[in-house]
Design a protein around this motif. Structure first.
Motif, short mmCIF file in Angstrom:
data_model
loop_
_atom_site.label_atom_id
_atom_site.label_comp_id
_atom_site.label_asym_id
_atom_site.label_seq_id
_atom_site.Cartn_x
_atom_site.Cartn_y
_atom_site.Cartn_z
N GLU A 1 -3.88 1.73 -10.69
CA GLU A 1 -4.97 1.23 -9.86
C GLU A 1 -4.63 1.24 -8.37
OE1 GLU A 1 -8.34 -2.17 -10.47
OE2 GLU A 1 -6.27 -2.71 -10.92
N ASP A 2 -3.37 1.02 -8.05
CA ASP A 2 -3.00 0.94 -6.63
C ASP A 2 -2.72 2.31 -6.02
OD1 ASP A 2 -0.69 1.49 -7.95
OD2 ASP A 2 0.46 -0.20 -7.15
N GLU A 3 -2.99 3.40 -6.75
CA GLU A 3 -2.71 4.73 -6.22
C GLU A 3 -3.91 5.38 -5.54
OE1 GLU A 3 0.41 7.24 -8.49
OE2 GLU A 3 -0.78 6.26 -10.05
N VAL A 4 -5.08 4.77 -5.65
CA VAL A 4 -6.30 5.38 -5.10
C VAL A 4 -6.97 4.40 -4.13
CG1 VAL A 4 -8.54 6.41 -5.58
CG2 VAL A 4 -6.65 6.71 -7.20
N ASP A 5 -7.17 4.84 -2.91
CA ASP A 5 -7.95 4.09 -1.93
C ASP A 5 -9.33 4.71 -1.78
OD1 ASP A 5 -5.83 2.41 -1.43
OD2 ASP A 5 -5.23 3.41 0.45
N VAL A 6 -10.30 3.89 -1.45
CA VAL A 6 -11.63 4.37 -1.11
C VAL A 6 -11.86 4.07 0.38
CG1 VAL A 6 -14.11 4.12 -1.47
CG2 VAL A 6 -12.54 4.06 -3.43
N ILE A 7 -12.12 5.12 1.14
CA ILE A 7 -12.30 4.99 2.59
C ILE A 7 -13.78 5.08 2.90
CG2 ILE A 7 -11.77 5.94 4.86
CD1 ILE A 7 -9.21 7.08 3.68
N ASP A 8 -14.32 4.00 3.43
CA ASP A 8 -15.72 3.92 3.81
C ASP A 8 -15.84 4.39 5.27
OD1 ASP A 8 -18.32 3.28 4.37
OD2 ASP A 8 -18.18 1.17 3.84
N CYS A 9 -16.53 5.50 5.46
CA CYS A 9 -16.64 6.13 6.79
C CYS A 9 -18.10 6.08 7.24
CB CYS A 9 -16.15 7.58 6.70
SG CYS A 9 -16.24 8.51 8.23
N PRO A 10 -18.52 5.00 7.91
CA PRO A 10 -19.95 4.85 8.25
C PRO A 10 -20.45 5.83 9.31
CG PRO A 10 -18.79 2.73 8.34
CD PRO A 10 -17.75 3.80 8.27
N TYR A 11 -19.60 6.22 10.25
CA TYR A 11 -20.06 7.09 11.34
C TYR A 11 -20.05 8.53 10.87
CZ TYR A 11 -20.56 9.05 16.03
OH TYR A 11 -21.00 9.73 17.14
N ARG B 1 0.80 -1.22 0.00
CA ARG B 1 0.00 0.00 0.00
C ARG B 1 0.83 1.27 0.00
NH1 ARG B 1 -3.26 1.15 4.07
NH2 ARG B 1 -4.37 2.61 2.74
N MET B 2 2.15 1.16 -0.05
CA MET B 2 2.99 2.36 -0.11
C MET B 2 2.72 3.17 -1.37
SD MET B 2 4.94 2.48 2.62
CE MET B 2 6.39 3.43 2.19
N ASN B 3 2.08 2.53 -2.35
CA ASN B 3 1.83 3.23 -3.62
C ASN B 3 0.61 4.14 -3.57
OD1 ASN B 3 4.01 2.01 -4.93
ND2 ASN B 3 2.79 0.18 -5.40
N ALA B 4 -0.27 3.97 -2.57
CA ALA B 4 -1.51 4.74 -2.52
C ALA B 4 -1.21 6.22 -2.30
CB ALA B 4 -2.42 4.21 -1.42
N ARG B 5 -1.68 7.06 -3.21
CA ARG B 5 -1.43 8.50 -3.13
C ARG B 5 -2.69 9.30 -2.85
NH1 ARG B 5 0.84 10.77 -8.28
NH2 ARG B 5 1.11 12.60 -6.93
N PHE B 6 -3.84 8.75 -3.23
CA PHE B 6 -5.09 9.50 -3.14
C PHE B 6 -6.15 8.67 -2.42
CE2 PHE B 6 -2.92 10.64 -7.11
CZ PHE B 6 -2.62 11.97 -6.82
N ALA B 7 -7.08 9.37 -1.79
CA ALA B 7 -8.16 8.71 -1.08
C ALA B 7 -9.48 9.39 -1.41
CB ALA B 7 -7.93 8.73 0.42
N ILE B 8 -10.51 8.57 -1.52
CA ILE B 8 -11.88 9.08 -1.64
C ILE B 8 -12.60 8.70 -0.34
CG2 ILE B 8 -14.03 9.06 -2.95
CD1 ILE B 8 -12.42 7.93 -5.32
N GLN C 1 -16.45 2.41 -8.47
CA GLN C 1 -16.67 2.40 -9.92
C GLN C 1 -15.94 3.58 -10.58
OE1 GLN C 1 -20.93 2.47 -9.77
NE2 GLN C 1 -21.13 0.22 -9.76
N ALA C 2 -15.94 4.74 -9.89
CA ALA C 2 -15.25 5.92 -10.43
C ALA C 2 -13.74 5.69 -10.45
CB ALA C 2 -15.59 7.15 -9.59
N ARG C 3 -13.23 5.03 -9.43
CA ARG C 3 -11.80 4.74 -9.41
C ARG C 3 -11.40 3.91 -10.61
NH1 ARG C 3 -9.09 1.28 -4.57
NH2 ARG C 3 -10.39 -0.35 -5.50
#
Length: 872
Positions: free
Chosen positions: A762-772, A730-737, A749-751
């Protein structure tokens, strides 16, 4: 005549004495009789009396200062203003009447009217045509008059305190003091009582019957008026009728319930408590006490509040319960004084209830006759207690004295004669005549002494309360917004981080032959799991017995009879009933069929949210509220595809899950929070309920049901990170949604689309699910600083008061964890048309926002490696 109160302790009628250890004793005031016969002269005389009365009180206070008496300084310099108060004149008039009535040679005639030698004329109430079925005992009359006198004296002192800048609440109960007699018709140990803000006397009688000393009661009430931090009802945040809440009250739902300033909002939860009593008695051992009388729910309003939708909804639900023969022992008490602040109701109260039908019997009592108030209230409470059915009480012929509150501009809507006539309509004097002349209870001399001693004690109570600490610490106000959160272990990293390319559940079944299913199936299962595990849990809603609008409760009514309960389609009473069930000792899960429908019951929703704060943590309303019909969909239009989170008040935990597995984990946490008194709101996205595929036919959104294990609970601080690589890479991840609910699927799907365009790997974008959504989870703060850029993608509408993520941004910046390169996208600020999804957050919105973040990062040169090193 000089009062003997200054030289003796109160022994009158062997009632609880005014103990001196808290407030210390002052000699009673000496008030000469008013001898004038004209209104103008009486006003001048009463002003003179007030000044002498005031001076006497201060002299006594000064004399007692060396013996530990509480200083009485705040009235200093306000003598003229105090003596000009109508309440001061009325107090002096009443004291003078009682003293003059005790003077030899001024006997009362057989009609009960004072002889013409006495300038005060007070008619004894005429008994009703059918007489009194239930007679008050001498002790009940004494307690009633004690409570009535205390009600009056407290009000006078509240007006003086407000005038002097020491009191902050002046809505008055005068004219309705004799409702004190109603307190004898209620069980002080088992009944639940929610009183209109003018009905203080009922509460005082109940507390006296519980054995409390008058002195303590007066001090506690003065603390409310002076917003002392020691106020036992609200802790100094408001002035509300009530008393301390006992452990037994919390177990069985008895005791006093705080009433807010929102008209009639006390009525829906009062009906809920009545409905909840019988359910709780079947499910909870502690709620069924064979040694006690059946509990009833007693709720009162004024004739102005009767027009409010809260009352009409609650009254309709009670009628509906009676029509269906469902147990609902609620008693509605309505005082009719003919005026709602300035709006004259002109007898409409009686007209309205003449049309009510026969489902709810009504008793009408003369509100100026304590014997009739007691008799009719007891008839109604006996009926409701015996039949477990609703009843109605109308307290009529009441005159409001001294306006609605100190700020009431009566001269703008009443004539001078009307104002004076209302101010002179004293009911306590008539009640004393009734007690002495007809019931042979006490003498005028004794009642004169009693009135003055209660007055002195009330004055001393305000002196003491005004010096007590007030709220000065903002943290204190934050700490009582909700009950303390139950701490659950954070999920390990491998449970909240995953690659969407890894099908770790390997299709429709895993190696243990367990089937991966859609979110809706998991929701039904976790409800069943909860009902199995906790006997206090009930499920409430509209059409939920047959499965609800989305089949989430499918089959539960049959499996758990009596615990899945349908209500008529009215969100005000549905949420009110949930409050009442919670207060009766149950833990309700209440289903709102569509998110837009929460608007229909929103004031009740805010009432249940504020309750913990308003009662200083004494009256929480622990529950789970499931809000369905949220976000994208082509059916139902705007009213069934609502996508605004406008109702997120303090005191509520809002969550929105994106998949079935986390929903189950989160629900397990939520029920633990609800069972200790927190309110947890689930926002359920319609599009996710039966979603199977992320892209094509990959079945990626089907998940396995997590085992019922302590390690499978998702707390409010957990977030889920979707990567496109293994955790060790995961050192490659640069961006987060950062997103939630439907936004997770849309962002994944947008990623993929951004990768297809070649903007990033593909490994540069993470999607963070924030339920609270009611705060910023620790999990989000821990990871968000690792990225070169962050996009917040909210499924709600953009703009103020509509979405959950935009308020997080300034706080994250304040905490110095948000990268400087960030952006925000949301659904457009409009409404949702039927048959179309153009107004929801879509893939293109997220692609555009992420593209801006990527281009901006390239312009800045990127700081990803530096950020990673900084994070350790």
């Amino acid at each position: 005549m000089q009062s003997s109160a200054s030289t003796r302790m109160i022994r009158l009628f062997e009632r609880p004495v005014l103990r001196r250890h808290a407030l210390h004793h002052l000699p009673a005031m000496s008030v000469p009789a008013v001898s004038s016969t004209t209104t103008a002269t009486a006003a001048v005389a009463s002003a003179s009396i007030a000044a002498r009365c005031f001076s006497s009180t201060h002299s006594a206070a000064a004399a007692g200062s060396n013996s530990g008496a509480v200083p009485n300084n705040y009235r200093s310099g306000m003598e003229k203003e105090i003596e000009a108060l109508a309440e001061t004149k009325a107090r002096n008039d009443l004291s003078a009447f009682l003293k003059s009535s005790a003077t030899p040679g001024l006997a009362h005639g057989p009609t009960g009217r004072v002889s013409t030698a006495n300038p005060f004329h007070h008619d004894v109430p005429t008994p009703p045509p059918d007489g009194y079925r239930h007679l008050m005992s001498p002790d009940q009359i004494r307690t009633t008059l004690d409570a009535a006198m205390a009600t009056f004296q407290l009000h006078v002192e509240s007006r003086i305190a407000a005038l002097c800048g020491r009191g902050f609440y002046t809505i008055g109960p005068c004219g309705e003091e004799l409702l004190s007699a109603a307190g004898h018709a209620l069980d002080p140990e088992t009944d639940a009582v929610a009183l209109h803000y003018r009905h203080l006397g009922v509460s005082l009688t109940r507390q006296l019957r519980q054995g409390r000393d008058m002195e303590d009661i007066l001090l506690d009430r003065a603390r409310g008026y002076c917003v002392s931090r020691n106020d036992p009802v609200t802790g100094g945040v408001h002035c509300a009728i009530g008393s301390r809440v006992s452990d037994r009250d919390l177990e069985i739902g008895s005791g006093d319930y705080v009433v807010t300033s929102t008209l009639a909002s006390q009525c829906p939860p009062a009906v809920g408590r009545a409905l909840g009593f019988s359910v709780a008695s079947k499910l909870l051992p502690q709620a069924e006490d064979k040694s006690s009388s059946r509990p009833i729910s007693f709720v009162t309003i004024g004739d102005g509040s009767m027009h409010n939708a809260h009352f009409l909804s609650a009254f309709n639900l009670a009628r509906h319960a009676r029509f269906r023969r469902i147990k609902c022992p609620v008693v509605f008490g309505i005082t009719d004084n003919g005026i709602s602040i300035s709006y004259k109701t002109d007898g409409y109260t009686r007209s309205l209830f003449n049309l009510r039908g026969d489902e709810i019997p009504m008793w009408a009592a003369n509100g100026t006759d304590m014997l009739d108030v007691y008799d009719k209230t007891l008839r109604a409470t006996e009926y409701s207690r015996k039949k477990a059915a609703p009843s109605l009480l109308l307290y009529k012929d009441i005159t409001r004295r001294f306006g609605h509150a100190a700020t009431d501009r009566q001269f703008a809507y009443l004539t001078e004669d009307e104002i004076l006539g209302m101010a002179e309509s004293d009911v306590i004097s008539s009640a004393v005549v009734q007690a002495v002349e007809q019931q042979n209870v006490g003498t005028y001399a004794e009642w004169a002494d009693r009135f003055e001693e209660i007055g002195v004690a009330a004055s001393r109570a305000f002196d003491a309360a005004s010096l007590e600490p007030k709220i000065t610490d903002r943290d204190d106000m934050m700490s009582v917004v909700s009950q303390p959160m139950v701490q659950v272990p954070r999920l390990p990293q491998d449970k909240v981080t995953e690659s969407v390319d890894r099908k770790n559940e390997s299709g429709p079944k895993n190696n243990n032959n367990k089937k991966a299913e859609v979110m809706r199936k998991h929701m039904t299962k976790v409800l069943a799991e909860t009902l199995d595990k906790y006997p206090d849990v009930v499920y409430l809603g509209e059409d939920v017995e047959h499965g609800g609008y989305y089949l989430v409760s499918d089959g539960l009514a049959k499996k758990y009879p009596g615990r899945v309960i349908d209500f008529p389609p009215d969100e005000t009473t549905l949420l009110g009933a949930a409050m009442g069930y919670s207060q009766a000792g149950l833990t309700p899960i209440v289903e709102i069929p569509y998110a837009k429908y929460l608007d229909c019951g929103v004031d009740t929703f805010y009432e249940l949210a504020i309750s913990n704060w308003l009662t200083n943590g004494q009256r929480p309303n622990g529950m789970i509220v499931r809000v369905q019909g949220f976000d994208r969909g082509v059916f139902g239009g705007n009213f069934h595809t609502h996508n605004m989170l406008s109702h997120m008040p303090p005191g509520v935990d809002v969550v929105c899950f994106s998949n079935g597995r986390d929903y189950v984990r989160g629900f397990r946490n939520a029920i633990e929070q609800a069972r200790v008194g927190r309110v947890v709101v689930f926002i359920d996205c319609t599009n996710l309920l039966n979603l199977r595929h992320l892209r094509d036919k990959d079945r990626r959104w089907e998940t396995l049901y997590p085992p019922d294990d302590v390690c499978e609970i998702m707390g409010f601080d957990d977030v889920r990170t979707y990567t496109s690589s293994l955790p060790e890479d995961r050192m490659n991840a640069r961006f987060a949604i950062v997103t939630y609910g439907n936004g997770v699927v849309t962002s994944l799907q947008a990623r993929a689309s951004v990768v297809d365009k070649g903007l990033v790997h593909e490994d540069e974008v993470d999607v963070i699910d924030c339920p609270y959504l009611s705060g910023i989870p620790k999990g989000l703060k821990e990871v968000i600083g690792c990225y070169d850029g962050v996009l917040f993608a909210d499924i709600c509408k953009e703009g103020p008061g509509s979405n959950a993520l935009s308020p997080m941004i300034p706080q994250l910046k304040k905490d110095d964890v948000l990268p400087s390169n960030w952006d925000f996208v949301a659904a457009p600020r409009t409404y949702n048309p039927l048959g179309s999804m153009i107004t929801f957050l879509n893939e293109e919105d997220v692609v555009e926002g992420l593209s801006r973040v990527i281009f901006r990062a390239d312009e800045l040169g990127g700081s990803h490696e530096v950020a990673l090193k900084t994070m350790g």
